[in-house]
Enzyme design. Sequence first.
Site, PDB file in Angstrom:
ATOM      1  N   LYS A   1       0.828  -1.199   0.000  1.00 34.56           N
ATOM      2  CA  LYS A   1       0.000   0.000   0.000  1.00 34.56           C
ATOM      3  C   LYS A   1       0.870   1.261   0.000  1.00 34.56           C
ATOM      4  CE  LYS A   1      -4.007   1.740   2.636  1.00 34.56           C
ATOM      5  NZ  LYS A   1      -4.882   1.398   3.778  1.00 34.56           N
TER       6      LYS A   1
ATOM      7  N   SER B   1     -10.532  -0.941   5.959  1.00 33.75           N
ATOM      8  CA  SER B   1      -9.685  -0.624   4.804  1.00 33.75           C
ATOM      9  C   SER B   1      -8.895  -1.794   4.255  1.00 33.75           C
ATOM     10  CB  SER B   1      -8.723   0.520   5.154  1.00 33.75           C
ATOM     11  OG  SER B   1      -9.415   1.738   5.233  1.00 33.75           O
TER      12      SER B   1
ATOM     13  N   SER C   1      -9.322   1.853   2.157  1.00 38.98           N
ATOM     14  CA  SER C   1      -8.245   2.580   1.516  1.00 38.98           C
ATOM     15  C   SER C   1      -7.197   1.679   0.861  1.00 38.98           C
ATOM     16  CB  SER C   1      -7.567   3.509   2.531  1.00 38.98           C
ATOM     17  OG  SER C   1      -7.037   2.778   3.632  1.00 38.98           O
TER      18      SER C   1
END
Length: 507
Positions: A89, A188, A164
Amino acid sequence: MTTQDLHRPLLDSLTFASARAQAEALAAGRVSAVHLLEHVLERINRFDNDINAVVARNDEGARAAAREADAALARGERRPLLGVPITVKESFDVAGFVTSSGNPDFANNVVAQDSLAVAALRGAGAVIVGKSNVPLALADLQSYNLIYGVSNNPWDLARTPGGSSGGSAAALAAGYVALELGTDIGGSIRIPAHFNGVYGHKPTAGLVAMRGTSVPSGRLVDRDLSVAGPLARTASDLELALDLLLNLEPLAAKAWKATLPPARHANLKDFRVLVIDQWPGSARSLHEALVVERVVERLRTQGVKVTRPSELPAGLLPDLTLSRRVYRSLLGSSLATPPALSKAAQKRLETLAPDDHSADAAWLRAPTLRHSDWLKDNEIRVSLRHQWEHLFEAFDVVVTPVAPLPAFRHNHSEPKDARTYPIRFEDGTREVRFLDLFHWAGLPVLPGLPATSFPVGLDDEGLPVSAQAVGPYLEDRTTIAFAALLEEVYGGFIAPPGYETDLAAGA
């Protein structure tokens, strides 16, 4: 014909393989790290103009790491991920890459060293291919920002891959990599895993070191409620990664380390399962019903004892309405510099009655919460954790939906808190607020419990759907094992149409 072409059948067979299987193929010498990396880069080049999942790359750096991995393998070295390509990420620090969390103010924030979590995966031999997309400030169920643009769901490019960790889940589903590293404070990890049909694990709070994540760089204190954890295409890879991510905090390691208890059961039929598919005060969506009933049918077919909340003695199930209020309060107060409320939200805040103790009121008050009020909420949080522990004397896992809907169509309207999303109920389709999409995601976050999102097939629109298994505090292996046992019987990840390898497609 190139050497890469000669290895094509084997590489195609590894495209959607687990990280474990890829590591085994590398260790056995059936494929080289260089060839596997080139295969990954080819797939990213082929598909990512449409998906836009992997938004930062250093191909030459990855190639150098793959060559080093091949040399280490030739010397007889064996590490859990030696030569396995992964992405992480964007909000994790990776040496030589920008960490921006999608914020243009940090678009030039090139970092000098890996975050603790990335360093652990690199130390296990992983080849870092690049970084996957996120929303601005990691604060959305979609992954788009002004630096990297919009990420799309490989199941339907008109839909979001979630947020996210949306780019993370899309990279897995599209067959780029077998393992990803994400974070979770409001689903997320688990919601993108659900939207893309992969696995995601939110660890018990505090297990995985967060140092070197998000911006501004250099913070030593973790954001309250937030955790880091793995996403993968198999449940077993979640446990592989979790083991590598434990005990990374240098100061703590001087005196103690976490040794997680084994999974409670090795056979699915031995699990005692509580299923919840309707949030108090809310109607049950058709999606929530589909997901939970599918899991219930599978469990009962395997002889598993399944219990519903209506069958519980009074007081055993923690107060979910109270939990949601406190979650919204602590979530909204967890940022040192919270974003400004929209004009409509500010107006609602100004007209709140002093005795309004709803979840909405908690969210509105959270950015200016007094520390004394935070302490009261924190006491409730810990009390709820103990109540869950009592419930887990009677049950091994609690199964719920991950969200009230599958992957939805892109919606970038502002302000974000005014967005609504169409959700189907028995009496028709209704528009549901953005803030009301987090009931299930927040359930294990407040008490800091482990939760594993696992795919359970497709819905009537052909979109992947998932449930989550919530487990006792520090018993992460139990929820992962539960997901793995279901995967063993019923399968799990399904490759989205159009992304199968040539071999899998029969070409």
